[in-house]
Design an enzyme around this catalytic site. Structure first.
Site, short mmCIF file in Angstrom:
data_model
loop_
_atom_site.label_atom_id
_atom_site.label_comp_id
_atom_site.label_asym_id
_atom_site.label_seq_id
_atom_site.Cartn_x
_atom_site.Cartn_y
_atom_site.Cartn_z
N ARG A 62 -12.20 5.78 -4.32
CA ARG A 62 -12.32 7.21 -4.77
C ARG A 62 -13.06 7.37 -6.02
NH1 ARG A 62 -6.01 8.36 -4.07
NH2 ARG A 62 -6.07 6.24 -4.96
N ASP A 104 -12.46 9.81 -0.34
CA ASP A 104 -11.21 9.67 0.22
C ASP A 104 -11.22 9.02 1.33
OD1 ASP A 104 -8.06 10.26 0.58
OD2 ASP A 104 -8.26 11.01 -1.59
N HIS A 199 -3.54 -15.01 4.75
CA HIS A 199 -4.46 -15.75 4.21
C HIS A 199 -4.12 -17.38 4.02
CE1 HIS A 199 -1.84 -14.97 0.75
NE2 HIS A 199 -2.11 -16.06 0.24
N ASP A 256 7.97 -9.90 3.65
CA ASP A 256 6.63 -10.12 2.81
C ASP A 256 6.15 -11.58 3.13
OD1 ASP A 256 4.53 -9.64 0.88
OD2 ASP A 256 5.52 -10.53 -0.60
N HIS A 261 3.50 -15.74 6.70
CA HIS A 261 3.07 -17.07 6.37
C HIS A 261 4.13 -18.30 6.90
CE1 HIS A 261 0.80 -14.70 3.75
NE2 HIS A 261 1.56 -14.71 2.62
N LYS A 359 11.34 -15.41 -4.99
CA LYS A 359 10.73 -15.30 -6.45
C LYS A 359 11.48 -15.63 -7.32
CE LYS A 359 7.72 -11.47 -4.95
NZ LYS A 359 6.55 -12.21 -5.21
N1 LIG Z 1 -2.89 -8.22 -4.24
C1 LIG Z 1 -2.78 -8.95 -3.65
O1 LIG Z 1 -2.64 -10.18 -4.03
C2 LIG Z 1 -2.47 -8.85 -2.00
C3 LIG Z 1 -1.87 -10.08 -1.40
C4 LIG Z 1 -1.73 -9.96 -0.04
C5 LIG Z 1 -1.82 -8.77 0.58
N2 LIG Z 1 -2.63 -7.73 -0.04
C6 LIG Z 1 -2.79 -6.53 0.67
O2 LIG Z 1 -4.03 -5.98 0.38
C7 LIG Z 1 -4.33 -4.65 0.42
C8 LIG Z 1 -4.80 -4.26 -0.86
O3 LIG Z 1 -4.11 -4.54 -2.16
P1 LIG Z 1 -4.37 -4.29 -3.47
O4 LIG Z 1 -3.04 -5.03 -4.39
O5 LIG Z 1 -5.88 -4.69 -3.82
O6 LIG Z 1 -4.08 -2.95 -3.64
P2 LIG Z 1 -4.27 -1.84 -4.62
O7 LIG Z 1 -4.67 -2.48 -6.01
O8 LIG Z 1 -3.36 -0.75 -4.88
O9 LIG Z 1 -5.68 -1.27 -4.12
C9 LIG Z 1 -5.77 -0.26 -3.32
C10 LIG Z 1 -7.23 0.40 -3.15
O10 LIG Z 1 -7.38 1.30 -2.29
C11 LIG Z 1 -7.87 2.42 -2.62
N3 LIG Z 1 -7.32 3.88 -2.29
C12 LIG Z 1 -6.01 4.16 -2.61
N4 LIG Z 1 -5.87 5.21 -1.69
C13 LIG Z 1 -7.01 5.59 -1.22
C14 LIG Z 1 -7.50 6.87 -0.73
N5 LIG Z 1 -6.75 7.99 -0.45
N6 LIG Z 1 -8.60 7.08 -0.33
C15 LIG Z 1 -9.69 5.91 -0.87
N7 LIG Z 1 -9.42 4.80 -1.52
C16 LIG Z 1 -8.00 4.70 -1.83
C17 LIG Z 1 -7.73 2.39 -4.20
O11 LIG Z 1 -9.03 2.74 -4.96
P3 LIG Z 1 -9.12 4.19 -5.89
O12 LIG Z 1 -7.87 4.38 -6.58
O13 LIG Z 1 -10.25 3.69 -6.66
O14 LIG Z 1 -9.53 5.11 -5.12
C18 LIG Z 1 -7.97 0.86 -4.27
O15 LIG Z 1 -9.32 0.26 -4.32
C19 LIG Z 1 -3.04 -4.28 0.78
O16 LIG Z 1 -2.84 -3.93 2.15
C20 LIG Z 1 -1.96 -5.31 0.35
O17 LIG Z 1 -0.71 -5.36 1.06
C21 LIG Z 1 -2.60 -7.82 -1.53
#
Ligand SMILES: NC(=O)c1ccc[n+]([C@@H]2O[C@H](COP(=O)([O-])OP(=O)(O)OC[C@H]3O[C@@H](n4cnc5c(N)ncnc54)[C@H](OP(=O)(O)O)[C@@H]3O)[C@@H](O)[C@H]2O)c1
Length: 507
Positions: A62, A104, A199, A256, A261, A359
């Site tokens: 966004r 969005d 992963h 989780d 995993h 954790k």
């Molecule tokens: N972080 C980790 O280490 C990790 C590990 C394993 C799995 N995951 C999985 O990977 C995925 C992403 O995780 P994350 O930690 O990177 O999430 P995050 O930091 O919350 O990022 C979410 C992203 O989605 C975008 N977004 C949210 N709502 C939106 C909307 N309505 N329209 C358009 N864009 C939108 C946000 O961008 P804007 O706010 O700029 O729009 C942001 O780029 C999730 O499914 C999570 O479960 C993450």
């Protein structure tokens, strides 16, 4: 020099696997995962020469960014997190194909802009209309993004081109929601177009389970109920929930980590040898063994859930889970979960598989320990073997990647005393090559259409089928136990193994 077998030459697995003309669209590109893992992995692949020259990267989120802002952000992420050294010529080429689409997920216009951007890149970069869509977005948006891809005809594979969807975890929060999500995804994408990320499967050490078991003769003859006493699979973290309260509360350790995993590690450890090393044969064996997993009848005695209480971690004071910012003080979410599972087949009947994750435990470590039975008869005096434990083969998944074999050896001296010793294989010492990051391997596999390391629909659903009754039992019965931060978990988990005459390893 070519061998006499042309088929083997054509498929020599030692040759670098290089992706053909293609591009990657990352939804949620401004998020944490994208910044820390995905963008650096794309750069590392380019740096290793594994991406095509015109490779393109489209970010979707966004934020009001122009293409240049996006490229700057990728640059920062690469500088900070990539595994391989920064090379300006690689960056210059990669950045040619970077575009940003602002919008969005419910914004039709943004998806039309995305379509135009893909067409423009086909012409400018020669991507051949081959695109993978990486859904790195909050899980509640998985269905919407998939439906938008359908609505705007972005999933169509025309004239020999391919389109693929990469879906992050968690894939559902129980069996019913996983089935719903599978249905939505498969309305749009055929099974071979869908790549579900776990992963862990991208980690070298996890792939090595298969090499260890099936490329050697040494281990497989004892890999069964005649020799194995039990198996312990551990994923311990030394950190708390950090800033992820919103994501974690209501999900917990079992959903989780165990559902994906740990059950994947169990499947790789326990499955039969696949007929070939390909996606269909691997999935068939993993599915078979996950289908044979049985929960013990008494869930009160064979499962434990707990929450971390305040304590000391790495020399610093740590607050308890219920005092963490953003957590409901009445939350019953598990930050620790341990379960005992059995496998109903000839190889494993009667051998318990103990899985635990948590954790704020003593150390960050993931390992699989295959613990063997004691020798059926000992000619030594019992005082000579008092210090002797059980033989064990430990596959160290992270952080200190390798394999340890533990066995008894005579203590030097004039008396006879047998004590445990270890024989170690460490990746860092045996190989000069450093291991690619899991996400590097997985993104490359997606671009190549190689599905070996991605769980299938059936595996995901079977895993939820194993976990659902446990979650339902926990929801009905009492509160989670407590454990002090920095320790190895609640006393109830120790009791669970003690009832079976066993104890957890202290890795
Ligand atoms: N972080 C980790 O280490 C990790 C590990 C394993 C799995 N995951 C999985 O990977 C995925 C992403 O995780 P994350 O930690 O990177 O999430 P995050 O930091 O919350 O990022 C979410 C992203 O989605 C975008 N977004 C949210 N709502 C939106 C909307 N309505 N329209 C358009 N864009 C939108 C946000 O961008 P804007 O706010 O700029 O729009 C942001 O780029 C999730 O499914 C999570 O479960 C993450």
């Amino acid at each position: 020099m070519s061998s006499s077998n042309p088929l083997r030459d054509a498929q020599d697995r030692r040759l670098p696997r290089i992706a053909g003309p293609s591009g990657l669209v990352i939804f949620g590109v401004t998020g944490d995962l994208s910044r820390k893992k995905l963008m650096p992995a794309v750069y590392d692949l380019a740096n290793r020469g594994l991406l095509p020259p015109g490779f393109s990267l489209i970010g979707f989120a966004r934020r009001e960014w122009e293409d240049e802002d996006f490229a700057d952000e990728v640059y920062r992420a690469v500088k900070e997190h990539s595994r391989t050294p920064f090379r300006d010529e690689v960056w210059q080429q990669l950045s040619q194909g970077m575009r940003f689409v602002q919008g969005d997920f419910d914004d039709d216009e943004a998806f039309e802009t995305l379509k135009k951007t893909m067409q423009e890149l086909d012409a400018a970069q020669g991507t051949g209309s081959n695109f993978a869509f990486y859904l790195s977005v909050p899980p509640k948006f998985f269905p919407l993004v998939v439906q938008q891809l359908k609505k705007h005809n972005l999933a169509d594979q025309k004239d020999g081109s391919w389109r693929r969807a990469v879906i992050e975890k968690p894939f559902g929060h129980d069996l019913a929601s996983a089935k719903d999500l599978n249905e939505i995804v498969h309305e749009v994408f055929a099974p071979d177009q869908v790549f579900r990320i776990d992963h862990y499967l991208g980690k070298e050490t996890v792939q090595n389970i298969l090499a260890l078991r099936f490329a050697n003769t040494l281990f497989e003859p004892v890999w069964n109920r005649s020799y194995v006493d039990h198996v312990q699979i551990t994923m311990a973290e030394d950190i708390g929930i950090g800033g992820r309260a919103g994501y974690y509360d209501g999900i917990g350790a079992a959903r989780d980590v165990i559902q994906n995993h740990l059950l994947q590690l169990l499947a790789l450890t326990a499955m039969e040898e696949p007929a070939a090393f390909d996606a269909n044969a691997l999935a068939a064996e993993k599915t078979k063994v996950l289908g044979a997993v049985r929960l013990p009848k008494d869930l009160a005695k064979s499962t434990v859930r707990a929450q971390y209480a305040a304590g000391w971690q790495g020399g610093a004071k740590a607050v308890g889970y219920l005092e963490e910012e953003g957590i409901d003080p009445k939350s019953t979410t598990d930050t620790y979960a341990a379960v005992k599972l059995e496998i109903d087949n000839r190889r494993w009947a009667g051998v318990p598989f103990y899985l635990r994750t948590g954790k704020r435990l003593g150390r960050r470590v993931t390992e699989i320990a295959v613990v063997f039975q004691r020798a059926p008869h000992s000619p030594f005096d019992h005082t000579a073997t008092e210090e002797l434990g059980q033989n064990a083969l430990v596959i160290r998944v992270q952080p200190d990647e390798g394999v340890t074999l533990r066995f008894g050896s005579k203590v030097p001296g004039t008396s006879l005393e047998v004590r445990d010793v270890s024989m170690d294989f460490a990746y860092g010492e045996s190989f000069t090559e450093s291991s690619p990051e899991a996400y590097e391997r997985l993104i490359l596999d997606v671009l190549l259409g190689d599905a070996n390391l991605f769980p299938r629909t059936e595996e995901v659903e079977l895993s939820w089928k194993i976990l659902d009754p446990i979650e339902q039992f926990w929801a009905k019965h009492g509160k989670p136990a407590q454990y002090e931060s920095g320790t190895w978990g609640p006393v109830e988990a120790d009791d669970m193994l003690a009832r079976d005459g066993r104890s957890w390893r202290r890795p």
